[in-house]
Design a protein around this motif. Structure first.
Motif, PDB file in Angstrom:
ATOM      1  N   THR A 356       0.811  -1.207   0.000  1.00 38.09           N
ATOM      2  CA  THR A 356       0.000   0.000   0.000  1.00 38.09           C
ATOM      3  C   THR A 356       0.850   1.265   0.000  1.00 38.09           C
ATOM      4  O   THR A 356       0.443   2.283  -0.532  1.00 38.09           O
ATOM      5  CB  THR A 356      -0.960   0.009   1.207  1.00 38.09           C
ATOM      6  N   SER A 384       1.666  -9.482   6.404  1.00 43.27           N
ATOM      7  CA  SER A 384       0.520  -9.290   5.515  1.00 43.27           C
ATOM      8  C   SER A 384       0.608  -7.932   4.819  1.00 43.27           C
ATOM      9  O   SER A 384       1.118  -6.961   5.381  1.00 43.27           O
ATOM     10  CB  SER A 384      -0.785  -9.386   6.296  1.00 43.27           C
ATOM     11  N   ASN A 385       0.150  -7.897   3.592  1.00 42.47           N
ATOM     12  CA  ASN A 385       0.207  -6.704   2.743  1.00 42.47           C
ATOM     13  C   ASN A 385       1.633  -6.281   2.390  1.00 42.47           C
ATOM     14  O   ASN A 385       1.858  -5.149   1.997  1.00 42.47           O
ATOM     15  CB  ASN A 385      -0.522  -5.515   3.381  1.00 42.47           C
TER      16      ASN A 385
HETATM   17  C1  LIG Z   1      -4.197  -5.173   4.149  1.00 39.76           C
HETATM   18  O1  LIG Z   1      -4.832  -4.415   3.120  1.00 39.76           O
HETATM   19  C2  LIG Z   1      -6.249  -4.504   3.172  1.00 39.76           C
HETATM   20  C3  LIG Z   1      -6.807  -3.723   1.991  1.00 39.76           C
HETATM   21  O2  LIG Z   1      -5.817  -3.247   1.143  1.00 39.76           O
HETATM   22  C4  LIG Z   1      -6.756  -3.941   4.492  1.00 39.76           C
HETATM   23  O3  LIG Z   1      -8.160  -4.080   4.552  1.00 39.76           O
HETATM   24  C5  LIG Z   1      -6.107  -4.692   5.640  1.00 39.76           C
HETATM   25  O4  LIG Z   1      -6.468  -4.087   6.857  1.00 39.76           O
HETATM   26  C6  LIG Z   1      -4.589  -4.663   5.509  1.00 39.76           C
HETATM   27  N1  LIG Z   1      -4.020  -5.485   6.552  1.00 39.76           N
HETATM   28  C7  LIG Z   1      -3.068  -5.039   7.351  1.00 39.76           C
HETATM   29  C8  LIG Z   1      -2.559  -5.985   8.368  1.00 39.76           C
HETATM   30  O5  LIG Z   1      -2.589  -3.899   7.256  1.00 39.76           O
END
Ligand SMILES: *[C@@H]1O[C@H](CO)[C@@H](O)[C@H](O)[C@H]1NC(C)=O
Ligand SMILES: *[C@@H]1O[C@H](CO)[C@@H](O)[C@H](O)[C@H]1NC(C)=O
Ligand SMILES: *[C@@H]1O[C@H](CO)[C@@H](O)[C@H](O)[C@H]1NC(C)=O
Ligand SMILES: *[C@@H]1O[C@H](CO)[C@@H](O)[C@H](O)[C@H]1NC(C)=O
Ligand SMILES: *[C@@H]1O[C@H](CO)[C@@H](O)[C@H](O)[C@H]1NC(C)=O
Ligand SMILES: *[C@@H]1O[C@H](CO)[C@@H](O)[C@H](O)[C@H]1NC(C)=O
Ligand SMILES: *[C@@H]1O[C@H](CO)[C@@H](O)[C@H](O)[C@H]1NC(C)=O
Ligand SMILES: *[C@@H]1O[C@H](CO)[C@@H](O)[C@H](O)[C@H]1NC(C)=O
Ligand SMILES: *[C@@H]1O[C@H](CO)[C@@H](O)[C@H](O)[C@H]1NC(C)=O
Ligand SMILES: *[C@@H]1O[C@H](CO)[C@@H](O)[C@H](O)[C@H]1NC(C)=O
Ligand SMILES: *[C@@H]1O[C@H](CO)[C@@H](O)[C@H](O)[C@H]1NC(C)=O
Ligand SMILES: *[C@@H]1O[C@H](CO)[C@@H](O)[C@H](O)[C@H]1NC(C)=O
Length: 498
Positions: A356, A384-385
């Protein structure tokens, strides 16, 4: 008749295989290879964020200009030096009714011709790059009213490189901005990625006015509202102290810093996300002193050790594919890092990037995380992500260095997702199985292909086209050759280690 044609086609194919020799390894331009790999890493970056090194022509090539042929020769050399932006001063000559390069006897037309020849010569999948021209009017700037048709003439004189120019209407279309909006302003505009710009839209040049607007009457020339041009260092803030400073910087499009530079300093400005434009005073006698300054600024990624691999450096005859992976080598005392080539089978920690925010990193360096590149390229455990990735711009690289220094990291070597396993000297992301975008056998220009063995091939192609059996738009060799050849060739690969 048809059978004969297929026989010819087969022969053409055989000849094509023979003459499309492996150019990656035969190139002598080590630096060019580094620049191309950086370009490929920046594929997904929008062009307003892609750093370029620029030169103010008024203080260098065209300063105290007297000798016409000399200046044009210098210009051709500089075009091949790694520079990708020019500031050029223009004046309108009332008696000849044309635009001239200020303080010279050259017309804008002559200048455009030199640039056009260069662009055509380098318009191949491998050599292609982006150029920025910043126009400046030291006296008698044209106005939006354009009473004397000077603006129209200016647009017209860029016609020689017209097909290479990314136009205002292209950007308007991309952003759904109608022509009733006269001033395109920053912050609201999406620029194409470098890959789309070069390979999909097939553009090479963006032309801008350095410090003024000409309203909606120019289509080939952007007004200065789209760029962030800083002269001198009074307002330039560098280095950044927080990560939000970095992100703030990345929110500005086309960041140019027009200043006097020396070899040491210029790289620091590049690392801080500026495109340096060199305005040091040079004349034809001492302009060669510019070469190391330009050289220092063309790289933000690789270590001094350029990524060029000689076949003989590796193992007998056959280049050893498993040695062509990339580590980010971080130096804690200088709080900076650069890329080095390493043996893919070494176990090392690695780096994960947030999906992100490209400025957020995670260092997977627990003992259990140490892996070979081959293990990571296929599956790298990340939070994650986050994914196993690499810095794609100087600012991203800076944010990685900052992350490491904020975490008091010692000197460390971390895998980044970049390798040349499949094809020698063709650096790709996405793990060891990713193929070179230029194909196993890189395609040259149409003229490069005209080596003796290929002449026959070309003749056959012409015959076939005349027979209208295959439609091949010859002029557009960057697209059609690749497609035509790809249709017939299998992408075989050499030496994938198991
Ligand atoms: C990962 O990304 C999703 C959407 O892009 C989001 O809803 C989620 O909270 C994120 N998870 C973390 C652990 O940041
Ligand atoms: C660019 O994005 C595409 C699609 O997401 C991806 O396959 C490719 O690896 C990316 N290239 C780089 C250099 O990051
Ligand atoms: C042109 O030359 C004059 C006199 O040498 C100088 O003052 C001026 O700055 C030069 N203009 C440009 C655009 O270099
Ligand atoms: C101009 O440059 C050319 C090529 O460098 C050189 O041969 C010629 O002597 C120069 N002429 C003058 C007047 O300096
Ligand atoms: C205009 O062009 C002519 C012919 O090239 C030249 O002699 C003249 O000096 C130029 N005028 C200006 C103001 O540059
Ligand atoms: C050039 O001509 C225009 C009108 O044709 C005039 O307004 C302008 O002052 C002239 N510029 C110069 C430098 O002579
Ligand atoms: C330029 O903008 C003006 C309004 O500012 C408009 O009247 C004119 O039609 C526009 N020209 C073009 C070519 O779109
Ligand atoms: C420009 O024209 C479009 C329709 O073509 C319209 O939707 C939009 O509101 C106009 N914008 C301005 C600033 O007038
Ligand atoms: C920046 O400013 C300082 C002093 O204010 C000066 O010493 C330095 O050379 C300048 N650097 C550049 C790149 O202009
Ligand atoms: C970015 O920095 C500038 C100047 O330092 C500041 O005016 C602006 O508010 C900052 N923008 C953001 C989004 O932080
Ligand atoms: C190059 O030579 C010119 C004229 O002799 C001089 O003004 C300038 O400072 C020199 N540039 C460098 C970097 O030495
Ligand atoms: C790390 O950087 C410092 C300061 O620039 C330098 O002296 C040192 O040699 C570097 N260490 C390595 C291993 O390159």
């Amino acid at each position: 008749m048809v059978r004969n044609t297929w026989a010819l086609l087969f022969l053409c194919f055989v000849l094509a295989q023979e003459c499309l020799c492996d150019q990656w390894s035969s190139l002598t331009e080590d630096t060019a290879l580094g620049i191309w790999s950086q370009r490929d890493v920046m594929s997904n970056i929008t062009i307003d964020q892609v750093p370029v090194v620029g030169l103010d022509l008024g203080t260098s090539i065209f300063s105290g200009a007297v000798n016409n042929s000399n200046e044009l020769m210098l210009l051709e050399k500089v075009l091949d030096s790694g520079v990708q932006a020019f500031i050029i001063d223009l004046t309108f000559n009332n008696s000849t009714n044309r635009w001239d390069v200020a303080n010279t006897t050259h017309s804008l037309h002559t200048f455009v011709n030199v640039l056009e020849r260069y662009l055509i010569r380098t318009n191949t999948n491998i050599h292609v790059n982006m150029w920025v021209l910043l126009l400046r009017f030291p006296e008698g700037a044209p106005t939006t009213a354009d009473e004397h048709g000077q603006v129209a003439m200016l647009e017209n004189e860029l016609g020689g490189i017209g097909s290479f120019i990314y136009e205002v209407s292209d950007l308007r279309r991309e952003n759904n901005v109608g022509s009733n909006v006269t001033t395109l302003s920053v912050g609201q505009l999406n620029w194409p990625t470098l890959h789309d710009f070069l390979y999909v839209r097939k553009k090479r040049v963006v032309v801008m006015l350095q410090d003024q607007e000409l309203g909606n009457q120019t289509n080939r020339i952007f007004g200065s509202s789209v760029l962030h041009f800083t002269s001198g260092n009074s307002t330039a803030v560098c280095p950044f102290t927080t990560q939000s400073d970095l992100i703030n910087q990345s929110g500005h499009s086309w960041r140019f810093l027009h200043a006097d530079y020396e070899t040491r300093g210029i790289k620091e400005y590049l690392r801080c996300g500026y495109s340096p434009i060199i305005r040091n005073r040079y004349n034809s006698g001492n302009i060669s002193q510019l070469v190391p300054i330009i050289g220092a600024a063309t790289y933000w990624s690789w270590d001094n050790h350029l990524p060029y691999l000689h076949e003989e450096d590796t193992q007998k005859g056959k280049p050893y594919a498993a040695h062509r992976c990339t580590l980010f080598r971080y130096n804690a005392s200088s709080q900076s890092g650069s890329w080095v080539i390493a043996d893919c089978n070494q176990k090392r920690p690695y780096i994960c990037k947030s999906e992100t925010s490209p400025y957020e990193w995670f260092k997977a360096d627990q003992a259990g995380n140490h892996s070979t590149y081959f293990e990571l390229g296929r599956f790298a455990p990340c939070p994650s992500n986050h994914t196993f990735s690499l810095p794609e711009t100087p600012l991203q690289q800076r944010s990685l260095e900052k992350y490491l220094s904020d975490n008091s990291s010692p000197d460390i070597e971390l895998w980044i997702d970049l390798n040349s396993v499949q094809i020698l000297n063709c650096w790709v992301t996405g793990g060891p199985d990713t193929l070179c975008p230029y194909h196993k056998k890189p395609l040259g220009t149409f003229t490069e292909m005209m080596v003796p063995a290929c002449i026959l091939f070309a003749v056959f192609m012409v015959i076939i086209i005349t027979l209208d059996l295959i439609r091949v738009p010859i002029q557009d060799n960057r697209r059609s050759w690749k497609r035509v050849i790809n249709n017939y060739s299998k992408s075989e690969t050499d030496g994938i280690p198991s």
